[in-house]
Design a protein around this motif. Structure first.
Motif, mmCIF file in Angstrom:
data_model
loop_
_atom_site.group_PDB
_atom_site.id
_atom_site.type_symbol
_atom_site.label_atom_id
_atom_site.label_comp_id
_atom_site.label_asym_id
_atom_site.label_seq_id
_atom_site.Cartn_x
_atom_site.Cartn_y
_atom_site.Cartn_z
ATOM 1 N N GLU A 52 0.827 -1.210 0.000
ATOM 2 C CA GLU A 52 0.000 0.000 0.000
ATOM 3 C C GLU A 52 0.860 1.258 0.000
ATOM 4 O OE1 GLU A 52 -2.602 -3.248 1.632
ATOM 5 O OE2 GLU A 52 -0.524 -2.642 1.868
ATOM 6 N N VAL A 53 1.936 1.238 0.776
ATOM 7 C CA VAL A 53 2.840 2.398 0.822
ATOM 8 C C VAL A 53 3.506 2.607 -0.536
ATOM 9 C CG1 VAL A 53 4.978 3.284 1.837
ATOM 10 C CG2 VAL A 53 3.242 2.249 3.307
ATOM 11 N N LYS A 54 3.902 1.512 -1.197
ATOM 12 C CA LYS A 54 4.510 1.630 -2.527
ATOM 13 C C LYS A 54 3.513 2.218 -3.523
ATOM 14 C CE LYS A 54 7.957 0.094 -3.935
ATOM 15 N NZ LYS A 54 9.274 0.724 -4.206
ATOM 16 N N GLN A 55 2.272 1.761 -3.462
ATOM 17 C CA GLN A 55 1.267 2.293 -4.374
ATOM 18 C C GLN A 55 1.012 3.768 -4.101
ATOM 19 O OE1 GLN A 55 -3.445 1.591 -5.095
ATOM 20 N NE2 GLN A 55 -2.228 -0.260 -5.098
ATOM 21 N N TRP A 56 0.937 4.135 -2.827
ATOM 22 C CA TRP A 56 0.733 5.542 -2.455
ATOM 23 C C TRP A 56 1.886 6.405 -2.960
ATOM 24 C CZ3 TRP A 56 3.876 8.497 0.791
ATOM 25 C CH2 TRP A 56 3.359 9.751 1.152
ATOM 26 N N ALA A 57 3.098 5.897 -2.935
ATOM 27 C CA ALA A 57 4.268 6.680 -3.335
ATOM 28 C C ALA A 57 4.360 6.858 -4.843
ATOM 29 C CB ALA A 57 5.548 6.004 -2.801
ATOM 30 N N VAL A 58 4.040 5.823 -5.605
ATOM 31 C CA VAL A 58 4.323 5.826 -7.043
ATOM 32 C C VAL A 58 3.135 6.274 -7.884
ATOM 33 C CG1 VAL A 58 5.046 4.413 -9.005
ATOM 34 C CG2 VAL A 58 6.030 3.997 -6.741
ATOM 35 N N MET A 59 1.967 5.729 -7.613
ATOM 36 C CA MET A 59 0.869 5.843 -8.563
ATOM 37 C C MET A 59 0.348 7.257 -8.803
ATOM 38 S SD MET A 59 -1.333 2.349 -8.356
ATOM 39 C CE MET A 59 -2.042 2.802 -9.928
ATOM 40 N N PRO A 60 0.341 8.165 -7.816
ATOM 41 C CA PRO A 60 -0.080 9.533 -8.148
ATOM 42 C C PRO A 60 0.825 10.197 -9.177
ATOM 43 C CG PRO A 60 -0.235 9.180 -5.798
ATOM 44 C CD PRO A 60 0.469 7.986 -6.361
ATOM 45 N N HIS A 61 2.098 9.825 -9.212
ATOM 46 C CA HIS A 61 3.020 10.368 -10.221
ATOM 47 C C HIS A 61 2.741 9.786 -11.602
ATOM 48 C CE1 HIS A 61 5.824 12.484 -7.489
ATOM 49 N NE2 HIS A 61 5.584 11.500 -6.640
ATOM 50 N N TYR A 62 2.402 8.496 -11.649
ATOM 51 C CA TYR A 62 2.206 7.807 -12.939
ATOM 52 C C TYR A 62 0.903 7.001 -12.882
ATOM 53 C CZ TYR A 62 7.191 8.828 -12.877
ATOM 54 O OH TYR A 62 8.410 9.452 -12.754
ATOM 55 N N PRO A 63 -0.259 7.677 -12.943
ATOM 56 C CA PRO A 63 -1.537 6.954 -12.863
ATOM 57 C C PRO A 63 -1.679 5.961 -14.009
ATOM 58 C CG PRO A 63 -1.855 9.329 -12.621
ATOM 59 C CD PRO A 63 -0.449 9.130 -13.084
ATOM 60 N N VAL A 64 -2.277 4.823 -13.704
ATOM 61 C CA VAL A 64 -2.508 3.777 -14.686
ATOM 62 C C VAL A 64 -4.003 3.616 -14.870
ATOM 63 C CG1 VAL A 64 -2.263 1.331 -15.197
ATOM 64 C CG2 VAL A 64 -0.379 2.570 -14.150
ATOM 65 N N SER A 65 -4.444 3.601 -16.122
ATOM 66 C CA SER A 65 -5.858 3.395 -16.426
ATOM 67 C C SER A 65 -6.062 1.956 -16.867
ATOM 68 C CB SER A 65 -6.311 4.353 -17.541
ATOM 69 O OG SER A 65 -7.645 4.095 -17.895
ATOM 70 N N VAL A 66 -6.984 1.262 -16.209
ATOM 71 C CA VAL A 66 -7.211 -0.143 -16.530
ATOM 72 C C VAL A 66 -7.990 -0.314 -17.827
ATOM 73 C CG1 VAL A 66 -7.118 -0.896 -14.135
ATOM 74 C CG2 VAL A 66 -9.288 -0.149 -15.093
ATOM 75 N N GLN A 67 -8.515 0.778 -18.378
ATOM 76 C CA GLN A 67 -9.298 0.674 -19.606
ATOM 77 C C GLN A 67 -8.401 0.531 -20.842
ATOM 78 O OE1 GLN A 67 -10.155 2.919 -17.199
ATOM 79 N NE2 GLN A 67 -12.000 1.817 -16.566
ATOM 80 N N TYR A 103 2.423 -2.048 -12.191
ATOM 81 C CA TYR A 103 3.507 -1.854 -13.149
ATOM 82 C C TYR A 103 4.309 -3.147 -13.313
ATOM 83 C CZ TYR A 103 2.504 2.942 -11.707
ATOM 84 O OH TYR A 103 1.871 4.115 -11.396
ATOM 85 N N TYR A 104 4.913 -3.278 -14.492
ATOM 86 C CA TYR A 104 5.957 -4.284 -14.669
ATOM 87 C C TYR A 104 7.248 -3.741 -14.062
ATOM 88 C CZ TYR A 104 3.187 -7.022 -18.029
ATOM 89 O OH TYR A 104 2.233 -7.802 -18.617
ATOM 90 N N LYS A 105 8.024 -4.631 -13.430
ATOM 91 C CA LYS A 105 9.357 -4.264 -12.959
ATOM 92 C C LYS A 105 10.358 -5.168 -13.664
ATOM 93 C CE LYS A 105 8.033 -2.502 -8.420
ATOM 94 N NZ LYS A 105 6.672 -2.995 -8.246
ATOM 95 N N VAL A 106 11.251 -4.556 -14.413
ATOM 96 C CA VAL A 106 12.219 -5.304 -15.203
ATOM 97 C C VAL A 106 13.610 -5.069 -14.607
ATOM 98 C CG1 VAL A 106 13.203 -5.682 -17.491
ATOM 99 C CG2 VAL A 106 10.792 -5.036 -17.258
ATOM 100 N N LEU A 126 13.776 -1.231 -13.624
ATOM 101 C CA LEU A 126 12.917 -0.308 -14.361
ATOM 102 C C LEU A 126 11.455 -0.479 -13.969
ATOM 103 C CD1 LEU A 126 14.504 -0.867 -17.892
ATOM 104 C CD2 LEU A 126 15.047 0.956 -16.270
ATOM 105 N N LEU A 127 10.787 0.648 -13.776
ATOM 106 C CA LEU A 127 9.348 0.664 -13.520
ATOM 107 C C LEU A 127 8.667 0.958 -14.851
ATOM 108 C CD1 LEU A 127 7.772 0.405 -10.797
ATOM 109 C CD2 LEU A 127 7.503 2.889 -10.880
ATOM 110 N N VAL A 128 7.900 -0.003 -15.370
ATOM 111 C CA VAL A 128 7.372 0.059 -16.731
ATOM 112 C C VAL A 128 5.849 0.166 -16.705
ATOM 113 C CG1 VAL A 128 7.262 -1.107 -18.963
ATOM 114 C CG2 VAL A 128 9.319 -1.312 -17.552
ATOM 115 N N ASP A 129 5.316 1.145 -17.448
ATOM 116 C CA ASP A 129 3.872 1.306 -17.595
ATOM 117 C C ASP A 129 3.333 0.107 -18.373
ATOM 118 O OD1 ASP A 129 1.278 2.074 -18.723
ATOM 119 O OD2 ASP A 129 1.737 4.076 -17.960
ATOM 120 N N VAL A 134 6.415 1.988 -21.644
ATOM 121 C CA VAL A 134 7.439 3.015 -21.436
ATOM 122 C C VAL A 134 7.998 2.896 -20.015
ATOM 123 C CG1 VAL A 134 7.879 5.500 -21.326
ATOM 124 C CG2 VAL A 134 6.355 4.564 -23.085
ATOM 125 N N SER A 135 9.321 3.031 -19.872
ATOM 126 C CA SER A 135 9.961 3.054 -18.553
ATOM 127 C C SER A 135 9.707 4.418 -17.924
ATOM 128 C CB SER A 135 11.466 2.797 -18.673
ATOM 129 O OG SER A 135 11.723 1.551 -19.272
#
Length: 538
Positions: A52-67, A103-106, A126-129, A134-135
């Motif tokens: 949850e902390v990881k999601q709170w830290a990262v996702m507002p910077h790089y929102p992901v749309s499931v659509q 995200y994918y992590k490579v 790498l944190l990949v969308d 895109v990284s």
């Protein structure tokens, strides 16, 4: 006096002396390990919500749309291989998306620098969308969750794993000695709390009640900490005495399969590997966590698939396939598991509380915080006892008291400051993770210094609580100002952990305000009391 009564009296003295010595050892061990033990339990309490902390830290910077359409895994991997100087002699790992971490992590091992062939090359994470491929960032740029996790298991120190293991060993002794000390009154005074007595009686009762109520929890943590952090000791013993130095056989018997085949140096199309991955992801009741490629692009290529069996308790499945033929080389599942490995997985599941829903982790969190309070109370009892002894200098008492308040209270303030920095530092800032660590250390050191400067410890404790409330409030304000729209978008997309972390911070702010209000009432009552006793005499 008859012989039997004389015997009972003579037999009573050694027993009481034994209990006295055990109590003294219990107190000294508790005081010695208490600062680091507080760090371990406090960081462990926060780490229970690592995802949850990881999601709170990262996702507002790089929102992901499931659509959107998810990019093919093969395209993502081969694009990263083309963009980086990958060492094909090493393995390549991909961490798959999950409900908490979409995200994918490579992870790529880069070619070693010339002249440093004997050293391990740099590893790029790498944190990949998942939608665009895109990284978006380096995984280590958002370091808060990993920093607190490392603080829990190795204190972020070289060799810290063994230090935590030794602390777990002493903690285990403190638990056992505590049971022996209170064995006679364990059930009789199970819920005893003398609220109408003096301060020492209240603290002692609170310390004992928390200690007894959390005993199964602390016992499990002490044992699992020993297993995880001092495993190297029995591993070395097994290798030397039982396996005659054959480490590979030891790993095989322990259920850890290793494939180290040389490259044939004949290229191969890796499409079959991704077909196997797709088929594995469609397994009923199975969640694929990560994929490891060995000898990528070579005819000797092997893929390792690891994931969770959702139908069985604490079951981690693992499969090895040869890419060229699709042959299953080895598997570990509910029908084919190793007892040693299965036992370790069960201990890990119990340790992290991830065998059920978030409610179990909330319970773990409450118990961990209760243990942190028990540690501080134990130190305060020790200080009160030593203050009455003439052979202990006031300066020594002051040093230990300042270390207790500054170290334990400062850790809470430093953690709040780390959350604030994780939110307000720009995502593209160079050495972003280093700035977060520097801020944490600066907050902790400043709190410890102030503990020795401020004479009134009650006022200092109030200041620590106020500072934590202010910093957490600033974090929530920054959340709304910088990422208000993104957070709403994430909530609507089904990623609710970001708001969950904010609710947790809000509850902590409310709790802190309640403590400040209570301390203010106690302070005013203390000031008014002398006036009421003086006025009648006037």
């Amino acid at each position: 006096m008859n012989t039997q009564s004389m015997y009972s009296q003579n037999n009573k003295k050694p027993q009481s002396q034994w209990v006295k010595n055990l109590t003294e050892s219990h107190s000294w061990i508790g005081v010695i390990i208490s600062p680091l033990l507080f760090v371990i339990f406090w960081a462990g309490a926060v780490t229970l919500f690592y995802e949850e902390v990881k999601q709170w830290a990262v996702m507002p910077h790089y929102p992901v749309s499931v659509q959107q359409t998810t990019a093919p895994l093969q395209q993502i991997v081969e694009d990263k291989l083309a963009q980086h100087d990958f060492d094909y002699q090493e393995h390549l790992m991909v961490q798959m998306p999950s409900e908490y971490d979409p995200y994918y992590k490579v992870y790529l091992d880069l070619v070693r620098e010339e002249g440093k062939e004997d050293e391990h090359g740099e590893v790029v994470s790498l944190l990949v969308d998942p939608n665009t491929g895109v990284s978006v960032a380096n995984k280590d740029d958002f370091f808060l969750g990993d920093f607190l996790y490392r603080l829990h298991y190795d204190l972020n120190l070289p060799g810290g794993t063994y230090l935590v293991g030794i602390i777990s060993l002493f903690f285990f002794f403190a638990l056992i000695s505590g049971v022996f000390i209170h064995a006679r009154k364990l059930f009789k005074h199970f819920f005893l709390y003398r609220s109408d007595k003096n301060r020492r009686d209240k603290l002692l009762d609170l310390h004992n009640v928390v200690g007894v109520m959390t005993l199964p929890f602390t016992f499990m943590y002490a044992l699992s900490g020993l297993v995880f952090n001092l495993a190297i000791i029995y591993q070395i013993s097994f290798v030397v005495f039982i396996y005659q130095g054959d480490q590979d056989t030891l790993f095989k018997d322990a259920g850890f399969t290793l494939f180290d085949e040389p490259q044939i140096e004949q290229t191969i199309d890796m499409s079959n590997a991704y077909k196997i991955i797709a088929q594995t992801r469609e397994r009923q009741g199975f969640h694929l966590r990560n994929v490891i490629f060995y000898n990528y692009g070579d005819e000797s290529a092997i893929i390792q698939l690891r994931g969770n069996d959702l139908a069985n308790f604490s079951q981690k499945d693992e499969f090895f396939y040869r890419v060229k033929t699709g042959e299953l080389l080895n598997k570990t599942d509910i029908n084919n598991y190793n007892v040693f490995r299965k036992g370790r997985e069960i201990i890990a599941t119990l340790h992290f509380g991830d065998f059920a829903g978030v409610d179990v982790r909330i319970l773990y969190f409450i118990l961990s915080i209760a243990i942190c309070a028990m540690i501080v109370i134990g130190n305060m009892l020790w200080l009160d006892k030593r203050a009455l002894q003439k052979n202990v200098s006031p300066r020594s008492i002051s040093i230990v008291r300042g270390l207790t308040l500054g170290g334990c209270g400062g850790l809470i303030v430093a953690t709040a400051l780390a959350f604030l920095l994780e939110r307000i530092l720009p995502a593209g800032l160079q050495s972003r993770s280093d700035w977060l660590v520097y801020g944490f250390i600066a907050g902790l050191v400043a709190a410890m210094i102030m503990a020795y400067i401020v004479d009134n410890k009650q006022r200092y404790l109030t200041q620590l609580i106020a500072a934590s409330v202010v910093i957490l409030s600033a974090t929530l304000i920054a959340d709304g100002y910088l990422f208000g729209e993104q957070i709403i978008q994430l909530w609507q997309s089904g990623f609710k952990a970001v708001v969950g972390v904010e609710i947790a911070m809000l509850l902590l702010i409310i709790f802190g305000c309640m403590l400040l209000k209570r301390r203010s009432a106690l302070a005013s009552r203390t000031i008014e009391k002398p006036l009421t006793t003086v006025l009648p005499n006037q």
